[in-house]
Design a protein around this motif. Structure first.
Motif, PDB file in Angstrom:
ATOM      1  N   ALA A 110       4.706  14.634  -7.754  1.00 51.71           N
ATOM      2  CA  ALA A 110       5.374  14.831  -6.377  1.00 51.71           C
ATOM      3  C   ALA A 110       6.596  15.859  -6.495  1.00 51.71           C
ATOM      4  O   ALA A 110       6.715  16.562  -5.410  1.00 51.71           O
ATOM      5  N   ASN A 111       6.943  15.876  -7.630  1.00 51.40           N
ATOM      6  CA  ASN A 111       8.131  17.067  -7.718  1.00 51.40           C
ATOM      7  C   ASN A 111       7.308  18.410  -7.664  1.00 51.40           C
ATOM      8  O   ASN A 111       7.979  19.291  -7.193  1.00 51.40           O
ATOM      9  N   LEU A 158       3.036   5.743 -15.927  1.00 50.51           N
ATOM     10  CA  LEU A 158       2.307   6.236 -14.492  1.00 50.51           C
ATOM     11  C   LEU A 158       3.402   6.632 -13.438  1.00 50.51           C
ATOM     12  O   LEU A 158       3.327   7.645 -12.523  1.00 50.51           O
ATOM     13  N   ASN A 159       4.585   5.998 -13.513  1.00 53.23           N
ATOM     14  CA  ASN A 159       5.456   6.253 -12.462  1.00 53.23           C
ATOM     15  C   ASN A 159       6.046   7.654 -12.756  1.00 53.23           C
ATOM     16  O   ASN A 159       6.548   8.513 -11.979  1.00 53.23           O
ATOM     17  N   LEU A 197      -2.050  10.022  -4.683  1.00 50.23           N
ATOM     18  CA  LEU A 197      -2.784   8.664  -4.432  1.00 50.23           C
ATOM     19  C   LEU A 197      -3.048   8.040  -5.556  1.00 50.23           C
ATOM     20  O   LEU A 197      -3.606   8.592  -6.733  1.00 50.23           O
ATOM     21  N   CYS A 198      -3.036   6.528  -5.374  1.00 54.21           N
ATOM     22  CA  CYS A 198      -3.454   5.930  -6.412  1.00 54.21           C
ATOM     23  C   CYS A 198      -4.790   5.128  -6.106  1.00 54.21           C
ATOM     24  O   CYS A 198      -4.866   4.678  -4.956  1.00 54.21           O
ATOM     25  N   LEU A 199      -5.694   5.067  -7.125  1.00 56.41           N
ATOM     26  CA  LEU A 199      -7.026   4.487  -7.110  1.00 56.41           C
ATOM     27  C   LEU A 199      -6.965   3.264  -7.597  1.00 56.41           C
ATOM     28  O   LEU A 199      -6.790   3.232  -8.886  1.00 56.41           O
ATOM     29  N   GLU A 259       2.920   4.557  -5.150  1.00 55.75           N
ATOM     30  CA  GLU A 259       3.741   3.472  -5.509  1.00 55.75           C
ATOM     31  C   GLU A 259       3.431   2.283  -5.038  1.00 55.75           C
ATOM     32  O   GLU A 259       3.480   1.173  -5.770  1.00 55.75           O
ATOM     33  N   ILE A 260       2.709   2.070  -3.759  1.00 62.04           N
ATOM     34  CA  ILE A 260       2.553   0.762  -3.106  1.00 62.04           C
ATOM     35  C   ILE A 260       1.402   0.262  -3.762  1.00 62.04           C
ATOM     36  O   ILE A 260       1.172  -0.802  -4.165  1.00 62.04           O
TER      37      ILE A 260
END
Ligand SMILES: Nc1ncnc2c1ncn2[C@@H]1O[C@H](COP(=O)(O)OP(=O)(O)OP(=O)(O)O)[C@@H](O)[C@H]1O
Ligand SMILES: [Ca+2]
Length: 882
Positions: A616-617, A608-609, A623-625, A581-582
């Protein structure tokens, strides 16, 4: 009595001030055998000595820094100092001696460093290589140890059995009894002759000897146990390059010339010089007490043993080891400082003192009554002025009985039984993979009411693999056949993906001694590197193609890391990766399925979200690159950009739950211990895992760190008891939660942690538990117990042992007090009624020995049973004497 004890004989399990530690010692007053009584307590004078050493270190360092700054200014004007090389050093093939090296680093002496040709020059003079490390296959390696010493610190000498015998003999009452026995022997022999007259005296002497030897044996065995544990506590290993290969070595094996790799949370193992690395800041407080971090770089390359890496990572060359360093000297003093005494130890010292005073009073009274009886008997007979040897024997016997009553009545064994019980539990816990650093933790853990556990590595296995990815907006399961991804995304994107993974990493791909490929680094990094390798990437080719200009390593506060690269085709590029998310929030462009960079519109964000949530579920860590092209606008002093990135994709990393965790959590619940998860990971990942472990129930709350921070006090009061999961927490959130639980809710809190940033929470907790495998040195040092296998079930074992220690000591106290009081009353009342004592001195000594040593051995060392975990914890306001 409880109140008196709490006021005067109360210490905290942790962080007790020296003043309080000193207070109870004074109140103990006259102690039968101070050597024994205070054996396993802190040695305050040694601690003052260590504190004074820290202050001098700080002063010396301050001056050294000033001098070296001045030296830099005048460097050009000063001619290089001359230096003569000792013959033996030269013969061994080195060109610099240990004293010179030590004066360079400790004195921060830039001038001398320059004179020797900087780090590279010194490396040559030490015949080592900053890339391949030492060559251990030569004879020179052994000379090296002879000339420069080894990285070991002087330790307190092992005390022999006879010292313990000697100390057991120094018991005041035993000494008085010895004198009595001697007199009784002389008088007895004079009056009744050999062998009849020697019976009493010899009886007492042999009983005294027996007491002394049994006591000494038990003490000696205990000291051996503590020594074993102490050794275990000091085991630290570190990454070293030798013979061109990376390997893990114990810090005791290091020699000058070794090339050591350090990361965030590591302790600098010996004095040395910075070789290469990025954004390294060092916390010198353990050495100097100064808390301001110091930046280390090629301008300020001096690294001192015992300091800690607060941020960044680097390679260093060892120059000075062991007792030649200031840290070595400090450690030698500190190791004699001893462990803080535990609350139960002090409390039982209080009990012993009170009862001792009572015992003394009754002993005097008994003696008075017995003598009075004798006198009145003599008056009746009219022989009051006529004293025979037999009468003297009688008087002596009365005196011996009085002294023996003191021996029996002063429960000298009470405080020692606590130590015995704790030492036993520590040893057993060690076998169960928990290393106790502070004795008090054994006690406290028994009353724990809450465990705040982190997720990664404790509840999960910490074996991570990338199983899903969304590169170029294309969601794919990559758990089995990752390489098929290559054909599904455009070449340019694949290139970018490999570049970002291989360059923007805290890990490394190296070859080990057998030439096999090994991946080093945190499990997250390892998973990513493994993924890139399975896509056909070449780590070394990729690393050589670009030049790294800046690295901002990962830390749990930012939850991301970044690098800036100089590209072969010109221009610069920054890469970032981190909590999805960050990082996604820092992106305004994205690579689409055709490999083109397009603005990040609402629909793509939604996609993407959604992907992040889906991953996550499934309990995956996401991790986002991302990357950003910088042209040439970047200088190494700037920080890596925080926004404007182009999203390359998202990966989902699987980290399975450890087997047995679910059962352990259930066991905690039945034992009245609440388990909460506090993690830095995504909330959905955290929830999924928490559900799997049985931590999150339907009536529990899962909250994110940033939300928690915003809450008002009155909301918190309602919220905190229900929080079962806290996700995306910063180290400070963890600390706040623990503090509230401890103070507002009066809970006894155990906290687990691994990172440098967990240190404050570990420090604050009633019991801090650090992870032995994944944990950093800093975390371990702030912890009370180290969980050697990083397993949650081990924490439950610790709780079980804690409870058993508590109950065993309670049992022993009941036993001792009963026997004590009975012996007192029987002797006193019969002295009053009949004028003689039913138990002779010898008999009393036997009772005493059984009580003090053997009783303690039997009762205080009982292993825990399953029943223990079915009761509620004792919590904070426990009553010890029920
Ligand atoms: N090496 C890394 N580089 C970039 N981002 C990372 C790295 N390691 C972890 N992250 C991201 O940071 C997030 C939080 O990491 P953090 O260290 O705070 O938690 P953790 O210690 O891994 O979890 P826990 O607290 O449960 O042990 C992870 O969810 C992940 O998205
Ligand atoms: Ca952690």
């Amino acid at each position: 009595m409880e109140n008196y004890l709490n006021e005067n004989f109360g210490v905290q399990p942790k962080h007790t001030s020296d003043e309080v530690l000193g207070r109870w010692r004074k109140l103990c007053g006259v102690v039968k055998n101070p050597k024994r009584r205070f054996r396993f307590t802190a040695n305050l004078s040694k601690r003052y000595e260590a504190a004074a050493m820290r202050r001098t270190n700080q002063e010396k360092l301050r001056i050294a820094v000033l001098v070296s700054k001045a030296a830099i200014q005048f460097l050009l004007g000063v001619s290089p100092s001359d230096y003569t090389l000792p013959e033996n050093v030269k013969d061994a093939g080195f060109q610099v001696c240990a004293d010179e090296l030590s004066s360079i680093v400790e004195g921060h002496d830039v001038k001398k460093l320059k004179f020797h040709g900087d780090v590279d020059g010194l490396a040559e003079k030490l015949s080592t290589s900053t890339t391949d490390g030492l060559n251990t296959k030569t004879d020179q390696f052994n000379h090296r140890k002879e000339i420069y010493g080894i990285n070991k610190f002087a330790e307190a000498k092992l005390r022999s059995y006879w010292i313990f015998v000697w100390e057991a003999l120094q018991d005041m009452t035993l000494m008085i009894l010895g004198v009595c026995a001697f007199m009784s022997l002389i008088v007895g022999l004079a009056v009744e002759g050999w062998p009849l007259g020697a019976h009493d005296g010899l009886g007492i002497v042999s009983s005294i000897l027996l007491v002394v030897f049994v006591t000494a044996t038990s003490d000696y065995r205990q000291s051996l146990q503590f020594r074993d544990l102490d050794k275990e506590k000091k085991k630290i290993s570190i990454q070293v390059t030798r013979n061109g290969f990376r390997q893990k070595l114990s810090i005791y094996e290091l020699v000058p010339g070794d090339i050591v790799h350090l990361g965030i949370g590591d302790q600098v193992p010996a004095d040395g010089l910075f070789v290469s690395g990025f954004s390294v800041s060092i916390d010198e407080s353990s050495l100097t007490g100064e808390s301001e971090p110091v930046m280390v770089s090629s301008e300020n390359p001096f690294m001192l043993s015992g300091t800690k890496i607060q941020d960044g990572s680097c390679k260093m060359m060892i120059t000075t080891v062991g007792m030649r360093t200031q840290w070595g000297k400090l450690m030698a003093t500190l190791s004699e400082g001893g462990d803080d005494e535990t609350p139960l130890q002090v409390k039982l010292n209080g009990v012993a003192t009170i009862i001792g005073k009572g015992g003394l009073f009754f002993a005097v009274l008994t003696f008075a009554v017995l003598v009075q009886g004798m006198l009145s008997h003599k008056i009746q007979e009219g022989t009051i002025w006529n004293w025979s040897g037999e009468d003297a024997m009688g008087l002596l016997e009365f005196f011996a009985i009085a002294v023996t009553i003191v021996v029996v009545a002063v429960p000298e064994g009470l405080p020692l039984a606590v130590t015995l019980s704790l030492a036993f539990a520590m040893k057993k816990m060690m076998n169960d993979k928990a290393l106790v650093r502070h004795l008090a933790a054994c006690e406290t853990m028994g009353s724990a009411t809450t465990i705040c556990s982190d997720k990664t590595g404790t509840l999960t296995t910490n074996h991570m693999t990338v199983v899903k990815s969304c590169i170029c907006m294309n969601v794919k399961d990559v758990s089995t056949n990752a390489s098929s991804l290559c054909s599904e995304i455009p070449d340019s994107s694949l290139k970018l993906l490999l570049q970002t993974i291989f360059n923007n990493t805290g890990g490394e791909v190296v070859a080990n001694k057998d030439g096999k490929r090994v991946i080093l680094g945190s499990p997250t990094e390892t998973a990513l590197l493994e993924f890139a390798l399975s896509l056909g990437g070449d780590f070394h080719a990729e690393r050589q193609a670009t030049k790294t200009i800046k690295v901002e390593p990962f830390n749990s506060t930012k939850k991301r890391m970044g690098v800036v690269l100089q590209l072969p085709e010109g221009g610069m590029r920054a890469h970032t990766k981190g909590a999805s998310e960050i990082v996604l929030a820092a992106c305004n462009k994205v690579i689409n399925s055709d490999g083109e960079v397009v603005p990040l519109d609402e629909e793509s964000v939604k996609h993407l979200n959604l992907t992040i949530d889906q991953f996550a579920n499934d309990a995956l860590r996401t991790l986002c690159l991302a990357y950003i092209d910088l042209e040439n606008k970047f200088s190494p002093d700037d920080s890596v950009p925080v926004s404007g990135y182009t999203c390359i994709g998202i990966v989902g990393i699987k980290d399975p739950v450890r087997p047995g965790v679910k059962e352990s959590v259930a066991l905690c619940r039945s034992a009245g211990i609440t388990v909460r998860m506090v993690t830095g990971d995504n909330i959905n990942t955290a929830k999924a895992i928490a559900r799997e472990c049985g931590i999150l129930t339907d009536d529990g709350i899962a909250i994110e760190g940033p939300d928690f921070r915003e809450k008002k006090m009155e909301d918190l009061l309602e919220l905190i008891p229900k929080i079962q999961v806290m996700a995306r927490s910063s180290p400070l959130d963890k600390h706040t939660l623990v503090k509230h639980l401890r103070t507002t809710f009066e809970e006894v809190v155990a906290v687990t942690g691994d990172g440098t940033n967990d240190a404050p929470a570990l420090h604050e907790a009633d019991i801090g538990l650090a992870m032995g495998i994944a944990g950093t040195e800093v975390a371990k040092e702030s912890a009370d117990v180290i969980i050697l296998d990083d397993n949650f079930s081990t924490i439950v074992t610790v709780a079980k042992w804690g409870r058993s220690v508590y109950i065993n000591i309670q049992k022993f106290v009941q036993f001792q007090l009963t026997v004590n009081i009975v012996a007192l009353i029987v002797n006193f009342s019969s002295a009053c009624l009949t004028g003689t004592a039913p138990l002779t001195a010898v008999q009393l000594l036997w009772v005493n020995m059984i009580m003090d040593t053997l009783g303690a051995l039997a009762l205080a060392t009982e292993p825990p049973n399953e029943e223990l975990m079915k009761r509620a914890p004792v919590g904070k306001e426990r009553e010890f004497y029920q």
